[in-house]
Design an enzyme around this catalytic site. Structure first.
Site, short mmCIF file in Angstrom:
data_model
loop_
_atom_site.label_atom_id
_atom_site.label_comp_id
_atom_site.label_asym_id
_atom_site.label_seq_id
_atom_site.Cartn_x
_atom_site.Cartn_y
_atom_site.Cartn_z
N LYS C 44 7.97 -1.52 4.12
CA LYS C 44 7.14 -1.13 2.92
C LYS C 44 7.08 -2.21 1.91
O LYS C 44 7.91 -3.05 1.54
CB LYS C 44 7.66 0.22 2.14
CG LYS C 44 7.16 0.75 0.93
CD LYS C 44 5.67 1.14 1.33
CE LYS C 44 4.95 1.86 -0.02
NZ LYS C 44 3.44 1.94 0.34
N ALA C 69 -3.34 6.68 -0.78
CA ALA C 69 -3.53 5.82 -2.18
C ALA C 69 -2.03 6.18 -2.94
O ALA C 69 -1.77 6.75 -3.58
CB ALA C 69 -4.49 6.45 -3.15
N ILE C 70 -1.07 5.26 -1.88
CA ILE C 70 0.37 5.41 -2.35
C ILE C 70 0.53 4.90 -3.72
O ILE C 70 1.29 5.18 -4.66
CB ILE C 70 1.28 5.14 -1.45
CG1 ILE C 70 1.15 5.78 0.07
CG2 ILE C 70 2.55 5.24 -1.49
CD1 ILE C 70 1.35 7.20 0.08
N ASN C 126 0.69 -9.45 1.28
CA ASN C 126 -0.24 -8.01 0.98
C ASN C 126 -1.36 -8.39 -0.11
O ASN C 126 -1.01 -8.05 -1.16
CB ASN C 126 0.44 -6.79 0.85
CG ASN C 126 -0.47 -5.58 0.64
OD1 ASN C 126 -1.68 -5.58 0.70
ND2 ASN C 126 0.37 -4.44 0.26
N CYS C 129 -4.20 -4.69 -0.70
CA CYS C 129 -3.82 -2.94 -1.08
C CYS C 129 -5.05 -2.58 -1.86
O CYS C 129 -5.22 -3.08 -3.16
CB CYS C 129 -2.46 -2.81 -1.58
SG CYS C 129 -2.47 -1.23 -1.72
N ASN C 191 -6.00 -4.59 6.97
CA ASN C 191 -5.34 -3.75 6.10
C ASN C 191 -6.55 -2.46 6.15
O ASN C 191 -7.47 -2.57 6.79
CB ASN C 191 -5.23 -3.93 4.60
CG ASN C 191 -4.12 -3.34 3.72
OD1 ASN C 191 -4.03 -2.16 3.85
ND2 ASN C 191 -3.29 -4.04 3.29
N THR C 265 -0.47 4.32 11.15
CA THR C 265 -0.66 5.87 10.86
C THR C 265 -0.35 6.65 12.02
O THR C 265 0.29 7.83 11.91
CB THR C 265 -2.35 5.85 10.89
OG1 THR C 265 -2.78 5.22 9.79
CG2 THR C 265 -2.59 7.32 10.69
C1 LIG Z 1 0.31 5.71 4.10
C2 LIG Z 1 0.10 4.23 4.26
C3 LIG Z 1 0.69 3.28 3.70
C4 LIG Z 1 0.72 1.97 3.71
N1 LIG Z 1 1.42 0.82 2.77
C5 LIG Z 1 0.91 -0.47 3.07
C6 LIG Z 1 1.85 -1.05 2.29
O1 LIG Z 1 2.78 -0.84 1.38
N2 LIG Z 1 1.32 -2.55 2.38
C7 LIG Z 1 0.65 -2.88 3.37
O2 LIG Z 1 0.47 -4.17 3.41
N3 LIG Z 1 -0.14 -2.23 4.17
C8 LIG Z 1 0.25 -0.72 3.82
N4 LIG Z 1 -0.73 0.33 4.59
C9 LIG Z 1 -1.59 -0.41 5.64
C10 LIG Z 1 -1.17 -0.23 7.05
O3 LIG Z 1 0.03 -1.30 7.20
C11 LIG Z 1 -1.99 -0.75 8.10
O4 LIG Z 1 -2.68 -2.10 7.77
C12 LIG Z 1 -3.25 -0.07 7.99
O5 LIG Z 1 -2.95 1.44 7.85
C13 LIG Z 1 -4.00 0.15 9.35
O6 LIG Z 1 -3.20 0.26 10.50
P1 LIG Z 1 -3.25 1.80 11.25
O7 LIG Z 1 -4.50 2.35 11.35
O8 LIG Z 1 -2.41 1.65 12.40
O9 LIG Z 1 -2.63 2.83 9.96
C14 LIG Z 1 -0.40 1.44 4.31
C15 LIG Z 1 -0.96 2.38 5.33
C16 LIG Z 1 -0.70 3.65 5.37
C17 LIG Z 1 -1.44 4.75 6.21
#
Ligand SMILES: Cc1cc2nc3c(=O)[nH]c(=O)nc-3n(C[C@H](O)[C@H](O)[C@H](O)COP(=O)(O)O)c2cc1C
Ligand SMILES: Cc1cc2nc3c(=O)[nH]c(=O)nc-3n(C[C@H](O)[C@H](O)[C@H](O)COP(=O)(O)OP(=O)(O)OC[C@H]3O[C@@H](n4cnc5c(N)ncnc54)[C@H](O)[C@@H]3O)c2cc1C
Ligand SMILES: Cc1cc2nc3c(=O)[nH]c(=O)nc-3n(C[C@H](O)[C@H](O)[C@H](O)COP(=O)(O)OP(=O)(O)OC[C@H]3O[C@@H](n4cnc5c(N)ncnc54)[C@H](O)[C@@H]3O)c2cc1C
Ligand SMILES: Cc1cc2nc3c(=O)[nH]c(=O)nc-3n(C[C@H](O)[C@H](O)[C@H](O)COP(=O)(O)O)c2cc1C
Ligand code: FES
Ligand code: FES
EC number: 1.3.-.-
Lengths: 253, 304, 304, 253
Positions: C44, C69-70, C126, C129, C191, C265
């Site tokens: 994270k 939108a954490i 990152n 975000c 992202n 996800t």
């Molecule tokens: C709940 C959640 C929290 C995320 N938190 C971060 C984060 O802290 N830093 C980051 O670079 N990406 C974050 N992401 C993005 C994911 O790392 C990833 O790039 C994005 O979700 C696309 O991949 P997916 O479709 O497999 O989820 C987050 C995604 C989700 C769904």
């Protein structure tokens, strides 16, 4: 007129390796002509799946489709059972124009999932008194279906790619070998097969049925076009102007 | 319960219309229901000359969406006016022509051509088609070009002009402001997002054009966000689209500020979808406490 | 069949790792399978100070996707190093730290802090975000800022730096080239896309932050397209992500040029997804004619 | 230890207006404690649905959930029948810490879909010899469920918003009216109800169970946080530290 109907499945069975037959009941059964297809919606799939009409029973008001598992959609379709219903658009597309032809001897050339529409065609030709010779190609022994049914309609030859059944090789090998007599040929199958067949046939008169990835399936989206041989800058829609075309009408592949 | 809605050039009996490229010129779907039911009809893109478009395959299915790269195939603006519009004139439904081109001159030519017919009530300026090599998407992602083409088309057209925005941009608000400044009477948003899918067996993109435009429910959250943002920045009506399948979806678009909506991809699965949505809409509006379409527009903005 | 893959700082037994933010710091999912199975773990986001993040609701479900939108909630880089990394050090699996911030100074501070620990093998920067007001997305959508933060972090970090690109841009290739020019050792993409969903009952966005990042299978075609384009333009390894759920999806990413992949996800629905994909991958590679992961990388580019 | 299991449905019934009960069999049934929830996957839904454990039968190795149709997911869940299986993560979250408490008289206050977990709690308390008084709020008469089951455990009062059954009004109206005696209260229901209840309760010791939209449901994603009363800059995770909290531990709404 096309309709969207919710059709009950009244029969379902596996007839060959990953190959299934489904029989639907519909008020439109009698309108379905050889070469036409139906456009089937599946849960959680954005696009419908086009599948040819493989047979029609005008008395029972039923029609048959035959399909092979190819990807996600056909896999899901194979799980449907008697009692389930499916959302279907029908009738779709053009048909083999046999009413307008003077056919005495017909040659049927089918490959794989191109075989199903040809069964309904062969049956209809036979009913009209036409002499039918069928040449059907499959991947291998376990993939063969409807051989006997075709045999009941006339001389039938099977080719398999791996030689595990019938002649080893392609349908064109059989054509060259048996040199069938006919005034029209009718062919459906993968594009490479259609190319080979139309090449072998040269100037003979024939009709072919094409496949292409479809959006609407009814003629609005221009997804499924094929160039005209007479003018490759122009095109026809496989879902509406086709899937059946005169063999020399369109550019293949 | 009234579904009526008025926008420049368009007096709609309801806010639901098929989206450009997903309804052809109406003939096929008229077999399924009476096109008089529709709020309006947006027809397939028109270019100066007939276009053949891209090689096939032109479509692919994705998770809750699809890719398309039709490449603006159409019979050319003259062909459309002569062969397609007459059929649509039998209906009381307004027609919106989708104007495309590779150069500003082409856009101007097409827009001007539509001056000569009574068959269209408004133009949708398609500066956002991602599936043509030359022109097309560049207009929709370059602020100056977008403004220029809007201005030039406005100069010659006797019809109100709705500029169709591309979502493939860093700053949608800037684009919206730009074309409104340049004279757009309204906006239409969103067009498709550029995507790709690989055929694992063939080891190449499924779509012959390689990339295609992503549409369908998958993109709805992006459409909703963009309309929400743009609504706060400009003061022209918006035709909202992107993934609409149900009357609830329509309400979602109204709440973020769309004045009307277009339904694209959903027609392919359900040829009756527009008709069904229109029938369902009054009940949905009522269920959520609205007594007209007008009343719902922008109501998703009022809370802190 | 070898799944091994090497990238700057990372010697991976297989190319599959959980994506940042979707796996916490590993503890919870270690109840479901042995984390030694993973190619790597991206943890994270870390910021300088602990962050509370956004108000709730923070997530919403969409068609084949979700919004989040954490807001970068995390215990701060010191907290992570002291309280979270020790747990992960029991595994042989490389750890990639996700570095976030609101200012260039914050990014630099966080990156530097990770110099002091043996618990991480690489950084994921990152800059993308979309869920924090200040900083965050601006870095990922502004070419100059993206280059600057990359350069400054590279200057201080002893770790290889993978810059995580935002898909919310007009020109992804330009962004990729920019950060590679500025020294990025690799890229991580994509992202989330900024989206919104409306709660019809409440008549306001479901997510308290209004907008959230769209992830899941819905965005896969966009990820695939962007990686395909970027692969042709830059010469650094790419960690691909966006909607991966199966080993076939992994192969699709490899074919367009990803050297490794991250799964986000999908963990939420199936906590065992990474483990299952890793077990399935050799079969899928074989089925499509490959004898190693290496061999498949970029093979979707070879056809006309 | 949480597990993901594919659980067979061994009983399913509708018990009130749009309210359903499902009984699952699992090897983990005995580990499920009052207040915990299970996280249920549904086809074509990216996120799981958290649903409380409403009862456990440790002999049969079964547990019960009770849910109301709220949106798409619960609607789909309501179509599941005996013989179907569902993919479930369990056990999830914290439980009412009744082993550690000296309770003699417990007050149970539940509203709507907050009632189910309280049944399992009340039953467990009763088995431990605790005197249980239950106050349950529902929207209207057709929404009421489990009244008799609660009555078998102790004094039970029903309130309905529309007065179509029991007392007209809110659970807090009943509390003020009957002035129950208790040393601990346990409450679950919509946030406005919990706010009202904790307000009325003042300094009384109690436990509440919270709801929030969840991503992972296991503690990795930070979707489901609730601020600490002692320090609102810090937070706890409802899926992992909760859903049960001491009434004065967290900031509501
Ligand atoms: C709940 C959640 C929290 C995320 N938190 C971060 C984060 O802290 N830093 C980051 O670079 N990406 C974050 N992401 C993005 C994911 O790392 C990833 O790039 C994005 O979700 C696309 O991949 P997916 O479709 O497999 O989820 C987050 C995604 C989700 C769904
Ligand atoms: C006019 C016509 C008649 C057909 N008749 C039959 C038949 O009788 N029996 C049979 O087994 N198959 C037939 N097909 C092929 C059948 O449509 C495809 O096998 C099926 O669509 C594959 O879907 P899928 O979900 O299993 O594959 P996927 O690859 O998962 O499908 C993804 C998308 O690609 C499309 N697609 C993939 N392959 C084809 C293809 N060959 N043709 C058209 N679209 C394709 C699908 O429709 C879907 O939109 C016919 C195709 C056409 C165009
Ligand atoms: C710990 C916990 C225990 C619960 N126990 C029960 C129970 O025993 N019986 C019961 O009927 N309901 C219970 N709920 C509420 C239940 O989870 C929601 O009603 C359900 O998730 C709604 O899903 P949907 O698809 O029908 O609604 P939709 O609105 O379509 O769901 C969309 C998304 O929002 C989420 N969501 C919507 N409402 C809620 C909510 N109130 N809480 C959490 N997530 C929500 C869904 O999970 C999904 O991710 C509980 C919730 C939590 C957090
Ligand atoms: C097959 C297809 C063809 C399209 N053709 C056009 C077009 O010619 N002109 C245009 O402006 N948009 C075109 N679009 C975009 C749609 O009008 C619409 O903006 C987009 O698909 C999003 O809506 P949807 O998700 O409801 O499909 C096309 C979309 C599809 C799927
Ligand atoms: S599939 Fe739409 S025109 Fe043929
Ligand atoms: S839902 Fe992911 S931390 Fe609670």
């Amino acid at each position: 007129m096309m309709e969207r109907q919710l059709l009950p499945i009244i029969k379902q069975s596996q007839i060959a390796y990953e190959t299934f037959e489904i029989v639907f009941r519909t008020s439109l059964a009698q309108q379905l002509k050889p070469g036409q297809f139906v456009h089937i919606a599946l849960p959680n799939h954005i696009l419908r799946r086009p599948i040819s009409v493989a047979n029609v029973n005008p008395i029972e008001n039923t029609f048959t489709i035959i399909f092979k598992i190819f990807g996600d959609g056909t896999k899901m379709l194979s799980t449907y059972q008697v009692g389930n219903t499916l959302d279907v658009i029908l009738p779709c597309g053009s048909h083999y124009p046999i009413e307008d032809l003077h056919v005495r001897k017909a040659l049927i050339v089918g490959g794989g999932v191109g075989v199903p529409p040809l069964y309904y065609l062969a049956k209809t030709l036979k009913e009209k008194g036409v002499d039918v010779t069928s040449i059907l190609g499959f991947q291998g022994k376990e993939h063969v279906f409807y051989e006997e049914k075709f045999q009941q309609l006339g001389d039938t030859h099977i080719a398999t790619n791996d030689g595990s059944y019938g002649v080893k090789g392609f349908v064109t090998d059989v054509i060259k070998q048996i040199e069938p007599e006919f005034d029209y040929y009718f062919s459906c199958g993968p594009t490479p097969m259609l190319q080979a067949v139309t090449n072998v046939m040269g100037d003979k008169q024939g009709f072919i049925s094409l496949e292409e990835r479809m959006g609407c399936g009814v003629g609005t989206c221009y997804a499924c076009i094929v160039p005209l041989k007479s003018n490759p800058e122009k095109s026809l829609k496989i879902c509406k102007d086709g899937p059946v075309f005169a063999a020399n009408e369109v550019v293949l592949g | 319960m009234t579904l009526r809605i008025s926008m420049p050039g368009l007096n709609l009996k309801n806010p639901v219309m098929p989206a450009s490229g997903c309804f052809g010129f109406g003939k096929e779907y008229s077999q399924f229901y009476d096109l008089n039911e529709l709020g309006a009809i947006i027809i397939k893109a028109a270019t100066k000359e007939p276009r053949y478009g891209n090689p096939t395959p032109r479509v692919a299915e994705t998770a809750s969406g699809m890719l398309n790269a039709i490449g603006l195939q159409n019979p050319g603006v003259q062909g459309i006016i002569e062969e397609e519009l007459p059929f649509l004139q039998q209906f009381s439904t307004p027609v919106i022509a989708n104007v495309a081109g590779s150069t500003i001159e082409e856009y101007v030519y097409v827009a001007k051509s539509f001056n000569e017919t009574n068959g269209v009530q408004a133009l949708e300026l398609n500066i956002s088609c991602p599936n043509v090599k030359e022109g097309g998407v560049q207009f929709g992602t370059d602020l100056q070009l977008a403004k220029e083409v809007t201005y030039k088309v406005k100069e010659v057209s006797r019809h109100p002009v709705y500029v169709k925005l591309s979502p493939n941009v860093t700053n949608i608000v800037e684009m919206a402001r730009g074309v409104v400044d340049a004279g757009a009477d309204g906006l239409s948003m969103i067009n498709t997002l550029t995507g790709m899918q690989i055929n694992l067996k063939m080891k190449r993109p499924i779509i012959a054009n390689k990339t295609g435009g992503l549409s369908g429910p998958a993109i709805k959250p992006i459409a909703i966000r963009m309309i929400y943002e743009v609504k706060q920045a400009v003061d022209v009506p918006i035709i909202g689209m992107g993934g609409i399948e149900t009357a609830e979806d329509v309400l979602e678009f109204l709440l973020v500020g769309a004045n009307a909506v277009a339904v694209g991809t959903a027609n392919f699965r359900n040829p009756l979808v527009c008709s069904e949505i229109i029938k369902e809409l009054p009940h949905v509006l009522e269920m959520y406490g609205f007594s007209s379409v007008e009343e719902a527009i922008g109501k998703g903005h009022t809370h802190g």
